[in-house]
Design a protein around this motif. Structure first.
Motif, PDB file in Angstrom:
ATOM      1  N   ALA A 159      -7.229  10.668  12.592  1.00 51.75           N
ATOM      2  CA  ALA A 159      -6.832  12.073  12.426  1.00 51.75           C
ATOM      3  C   ALA A 159      -5.794  12.252  11.317  1.00 51.75           C
ATOM      4  CB  ALA A 159      -6.272  12.592  13.748  1.00 51.75           C
ATOM      5  N   ALA A 160      -5.129  11.157  10.900  1.00 52.06           N
ATOM      6  CA  ALA A 160      -4.007  11.284   9.964  1.00 52.06           C
ATOM      7  C   ALA A 160      -4.482  11.383   8.518  1.00 52.06           C
ATOM      8  CB  ALA A 160      -3.083  10.078  10.117  1.00 52.06           C
ATOM      9  N   ARG A 161      -3.813  12.237   7.746  1.00 55.60           N
ATOM     10  CA  ARG A 161      -4.036  12.267   6.304  1.00 55.60           C
ATOM     11  C   ARG A 161      -2.980  11.411   5.614  1.00 55.60           C
ATOM     12  NH1 ARG A 161      -3.083  16.092   3.027  1.00 55.60           N
ATOM     13  NH2 ARG A 161      -1.741  17.132   4.546  1.00 55.60           N
ATOM     14  N   THR A 162      -1.743  11.528   6.095  1.00 54.64           N
ATOM     15  CA  THR A 162      -0.659  10.733   5.512  1.00 54.64           C
ATOM     16  C   THR A 162      -0.183   9.704   6.536  1.00 54.64           C
ATOM     17  OG1 THR A 162       0.952  12.354   6.264  1.00 54.64           O
ATOM     18  CG2 THR A 162       0.124  12.613   4.019  1.00 54.64           C
ATOM     19  N   VAL A 163       0.035   8.491   6.060  1.00 55.19           N
ATOM     20  CA  VAL A 163       0.438   7.394   6.950  1.00 55.19           C
ATOM     21  C   VAL A 163       1.668   6.705   6.367  1.00 55.19           C
ATOM     22  CG1 VAL A 163      -0.279   5.223   8.035  1.00 55.19           C
ATOM     23  CG2 VAL A 163      -1.976   7.018   7.618  1.00 55.19           C
ATOM     24  N   VAL A 183       5.277  -8.457   5.147  1.00 58.09           N
ATOM     25  CA  VAL A 183       4.691  -7.926   3.913  1.00 58.09           C
ATOM     26  C   VAL A 183       3.168  -7.862   4.040  1.00 58.09           C
ATOM     27  CG1 VAL A 183       4.398  -8.312   1.436  1.00 58.09           C
ATOM     28  CG2 VAL A 183       6.581  -8.863   2.527  1.00 58.09           C
ATOM     29  N   GLY A 184       2.560  -8.953   4.508  1.00 55.86           N
ATOM     30  CA  GLY A 184       1.097  -9.040   4.552  1.00 55.86           C
ATOM     31  C   GLY A 184       0.478  -8.062   5.527  1.00 55.86           C
ATOM     32  N   SER A 185       1.094  -7.880   6.692  1.00 58.64           N
ATOM     33  CA  SER A 185       0.499  -6.952   7.653  1.00 58.64           C
ATOM     34  C   SER A 185       0.701  -5.506   7.196  1.00 58.64           C
ATOM     35  CB  SER A 185       1.048  -7.187   9.068  1.00 58.64           C
ATOM     36  OG  SER A 185       2.440  -7.066   9.114  1.00 58.64           O
ATOM     37  N   ALA A 186       1.875  -5.202   6.630  1.00 56.70           N
ATOM     38  CA  ALA A 186       2.114  -3.828   6.150  1.00 56.70           C
ATOM     39  C   ALA A 186       1.181  -3.500   4.982  1.00 56.70           C
ATOM     40  CB  ALA A 186       3.571  -3.665   5.734  1.00 56.70           C
ATOM     41  N   LEU A 187       1.080  -4.405   3.993  1.00 57.25           N
ATOM     42  CA  LEU A 187       0.213  -4.131   2.839  1.00 57.25           C
ATOM     43  C   LEU A 187      -1.261  -4.159   3.232  1.00 57.25           C
ATOM     44  CD1 LEU A 187       1.900  -6.077  -0.109  1.00 57.25           C
ATOM     45  CD2 LEU A 187       1.832  -3.606   0.246  1.00 57.25           C
ATOM     46  N   GLY A 188      -1.645  -5.112   4.079  1.00 54.20           N
ATOM     47  CA  GLY A 188      -3.049  -5.221   4.472  1.00 54.20           C
ATOM     48  C   GLY A 188      -3.522  -3.957   5.174  1.00 54.20           C
ATOM     49  N   LEU A 189      -2.703  -3.476   6.105  1.00 49.94           N
ATOM     50  CA  LEU A 189      -3.040  -2.230   6.802  1.00 49.94           C
ATOM     51  C   LEU A 189      -3.062  -1.061   5.813  1.00 49.94           C
ATOM     52  CD1 LEU A 189      -3.468  -0.545   9.400  1.00 49.94           C
ATOM     53  CD2 LEU A 189      -0.979  -0.515   9.700  1.00 49.94           C
ATOM     54  N   GLY A 190      -2.031  -0.998   4.960  1.00 48.17           N
ATOM     55  CA  GLY A 190      -1.928   0.095   3.994  1.00 48.17           C
ATOM     56  C   GLY A 190      -3.107   0.136   3.038  1.00 48.17           C
ATOM     57  N   LEU A 191      -3.489  -1.014   2.503  1.00 47.55           N
ATOM     58  CA  LEU A 191      -4.597  -1.056   1.533  1.00 47.55           C
ATOM     59  C   LEU A 191      -5.912  -0.646   2.192  1.00 47.55           C
ATOM     60  CD1 LEU A 191      -3.557  -4.388  -0.218  1.00 47.55           C
ATOM     61  CD2 LEU A 191      -3.652  -2.143  -1.347  1.00 47.55           C
ATOM     62  N   ALA A 192      -6.136  -1.081   3.431  1.00 43.85           N
ATOM     63  CA  ALA A 192      -7.383  -0.729   4.123  1.00 43.85           C
ATOM     64  C   ALA A 192      -7.427   0.774   4.410  1.00 43.85           C
ATOM     65  CB  ALA A 192      -7.510  -1.530   5.413  1.00 43.85           C
ATOM     66  N   LEU A 193      -6.294   1.346   4.797  1.00 41.80           N
ATOM     67  CA  LEU A 193      -6.264   2.784   5.098  1.00 41.80           C
ATOM     68  C   LEU A 193      -6.405   3.601   3.814  1.00 41.80           C
ATOM     69  CD1 LEU A 193      -3.460   2.971   7.835  1.00 41.80           C
ATOM     70  CD2 LEU A 193      -5.943   2.982   8.163  1.00 41.80           C
ATOM     71  N   GLU A 194      -5.819   3.083   2.730  1.00 45.04           N
ATOM     72  CA  GLU A 194      -5.938   3.755   1.438  1.00 45.04           C
ATOM     73  C   GLU A 194      -7.398   3.786   0.984  1.00 45.04           C
ATOM     74  OE1 GLU A 194      -2.035   3.504  -1.276  1.00 45.04           O
ATOM     75  OE2 GLU A 194      -3.554   1.988  -1.725  1.00 45.04           O
ATOM     76  N   ALA A 195      -8.082   2.663   1.191  1.00 49.23           N
ATOM     77  CA  ALA A 195      -9.512   2.588   0.810  1.00 49.23           C
ATOM     78  C   ALA A 195     -10.338   3.586   1.614  1.00 49.23           C
ATOM     79  CB  ALA A 195     -10.027   1.164   1.017  1.00 49.23           C
ATOM     80  N   ALA A 196      -9.805   4.001   2.782  1.00 54.44           N
ATOM     81  CA  ALA A 196     -10.508   4.990   3.608  1.00 54.44           C
ATOM     82  C   ALA A 196     -10.070   6.414   3.270  1.00 54.44           C
ATOM     83  CB  ALA A 196     -10.251   4.696   5.085  1.00 54.44           C
ATOM     84  N   LYS A 240      -6.835   7.658   2.854  1.00 50.36           N
ATOM     85  CA  LYS A 240      -5.560   8.171   3.365  1.00 50.36           C
ATOM     86  C   LYS A 240      -4.458   7.996   2.308  1.00 50.36           C
ATOM     87  CE  LYS A 240      -7.199   7.608   7.872  1.00 50.36           C
ATOM     88  NZ  LYS A 240      -7.726   8.954   8.151  1.00 50.36           N
ATOM     89  N   THR A 241      -3.455   8.857   2.399  1.00 50.47           N
ATOM     90  CA  THR A 241      -2.285   8.702   1.540  1.00 50.47           C
ATOM     91  C   THR A 241      -1.277   7.857   2.298  1.00 50.47           C
ATOM     92  OG1 THR A 241      -2.702  10.863   0.586  1.00 50.47           O
ATOM     93  CG2 THR A 241      -0.498   9.943   0.266  1.00 50.47           C
ATOM     94  N   VAL A 242      -0.968   6.680   1.742  1.00 49.69           N
ATOM     95  CA  VAL A 242      -0.190   5.679   2.487  1.00 49.69           C
ATOM     96  C   VAL A 242       1.092   5.340   1.739  1.00 49.69           C
ATOM     97  CG1 VAL A 242      -0.206   3.302   3.360  1.00 49.69           C
ATOM     98  CG2 VAL A 242      -2.315   4.660   3.422  1.00 49.69           C
ATOM     99  N   THR A 243       2.206   5.249   2.474  1.00 54.39           N
ATOM    100  CA  THR A 243       3.394   4.622   1.891  1.00 54.39           C
ATOM    101  C   THR A 243       3.755   3.419   2.756  1.00 54.39           C
ATOM    102  OG1 THR A 243       4.861   6.066   3.147  1.00 54.39           O
ATOM    103  CG2 THR A 243       4.430   6.707   0.876  1.00 54.39           C
ATOM    104  N   VAL A 244       4.099   2.342   2.076  1.00 52.05           N
ATOM    105  CA  VAL A 244       4.570   1.135   2.771  1.00 52.05           C
ATOM    106  C   VAL A 244       6.045   0.982   2.430  1.00 52.05           C
ATOM    107  CG1 VAL A 244       4.402  -1.380   2.879  1.00 52.05           C
ATOM    108  CG2 VAL A 244       2.313   0.008   2.766  1.00 52.05           C
TER     109      VAL A 244
END
Ligand code: 5GP
Ligand code: MN
Length: 328
Positions: free
Chosen positions: A16-20, A33-46, A48-52
């Motif tokens: 449901a989120a647009r921004t994460v 670092v790896g879990s934050a970036l990994g999650l962020g990159l996958a959500l971005e590819a879907a 979403k607007t992501v900030t880590v």
């Protein structure tokens, strides 16, 4: 491994989120670092607007990961979905996440986790938060891109010290293999995360190693502000020296004391299989896992060292007794 209702609840919030806003802990390790970036990159590819956000930025050893250059120092409390990864308690975000800000999703594997979010997915048996995400992202229907796979494999590599910890199972290796299949280069990521180091850190290790002490199964040393000045080491951490202390033959537990500029001492424990140092860390206001735990303690180096060594000796004696009692 996961409670399906929690996976579904987190998945709904994410979809449901647009921004994460994703935050992990201060003084980040490879799993943060790896879990934050990994999650962020996958959500971005879907889409979403992501900030880590990481309070202390990305250590050099992980700056080759995609998205590392875009990491900010504070999370966004107004994002549609606010996630803390690899954080045992809400204070772990440091300046990147204020404790009064609400958290939607808490994804973590610390057994000391305080369940501070609306949805808490906490799996102490998981080898890394990144390993949890390698399973959760496909369950939620998000694709793990090659760049996200590199970040997640880095988190798995560092928390298992290159698949050397006793909690590594065939399942761990299959998950890692699935990330390699998605495009992560194991040997390159291994070298960057666990082998390559700066010349200054080697000199810094030398200072700490020159003072190393052993008593029974306890091996310890300290690193001072002076050691950092002399060696030119710029971090405020132990440069991963603590991991080498329990490698000594006959050792059970290693402890390192790292003097901090603010009048505190960062203490790290590392234990061989069969010992649990996380309870000790909790007693000193910190947390962690059975084989690896830490705490930041106020006081002068000498005084903190005496208190912590006394408590650690006691743990070794009592645990030894209970092991012997259990054997007959
Ligand atoms: P390290 O000693 O390398 O900083 O951390 C070892 C483990 O203990 C990591 O899993 C880390 O997250 C956890 N840890 C270290 N310091 C603290 C602390 O002050 N509080 C909590 N809750 N966990 C900590
Ligand atoms: Mn972790």
């Amino acid at each position: 491994m996961f409670k399906s209702e929690l996976v579904a609840a987190a998945g709904e919030r994410l979809k449901a989120a647009r921004t994460v806003s994703i935050v992990s802990h201060a003084r980040p390790d490879g799993d943060a670092v790896g879990s934050a970036l990994g999650l962020g990159l996958a959500l971005e590819a879907a889409g979403k607007t992501v900030t880590v956000a990481l309070a202390d930025g990305v250590p050099v050893a992980f700056r080759h990961l995609a998205g590392a250059a875009r990491v900010v120092s504070q999370g966004d409390p107004h994002a549609d979905c606010r996630i803390l990864v690899d954080c045992g308690d809400i204070d772990r975000g440091g300046k990147a996440w204020l404790p009064e800000w609400p958290v939607d999703i808490n994804i973590d594997h610390h057994k000391t986790n305080t369940r501070f979010a609306a949805v808490n997915i906490v799996v102490p048996e998981a080898v890394a938060t990144a390993a949890m995400l390698a399973e959760l992202l496909p369950l939620w229907g998000f694709e793990i891109t090659p760049q996200a796979a590199e970040a997640l494999l880095t988190g798995m590599l560092t928390d298992t010290i290159g698949f050397r910890t006793s909690n590594v199972t065939p399942h761990t290796l299959r998950l890692a293999a699935s990330l390699v299949e998605r495009g992560a280069n194991l040997s390159e990521l291994y070298f960057k995360a666990l082998v390559e180091r700066s010349f200054e850190s080697l000199r810094y290790w030398g200072r700490g190693l020159s003072r190393v002490q052993m008593e029974g199964g306890l091996v310890w040393t300290s690193l001072t502000l002076e050691d950092r000045k002399v060696s030119g080491y710029s971090g405020n951490d132990d440069a991963d020296l603590v991991g080498y202390l329990p490698t000594v033959r006959g050792a059970a537990v290693g402890v390192i004391f790292v003097e901090q500029p603010d009048g505190t001492v960062k203490v790290s424990w590392r234990a061989r299989p069969g010992w649990d140092v996380s309870t000790l860390a909790v007693r000193f206001g910190g947390g962690g896992h059975a084989p690896a735990a830490g705490a930041t303690i106020e006081g002068a180096l000498q005084e903190v060292q005496e208190a912590v060594l006394a408590a650690t000796r006691e743990l070794l004696i009592h645990a030894q007794h209970s092991i012997e009692e259990g054997e007959h």
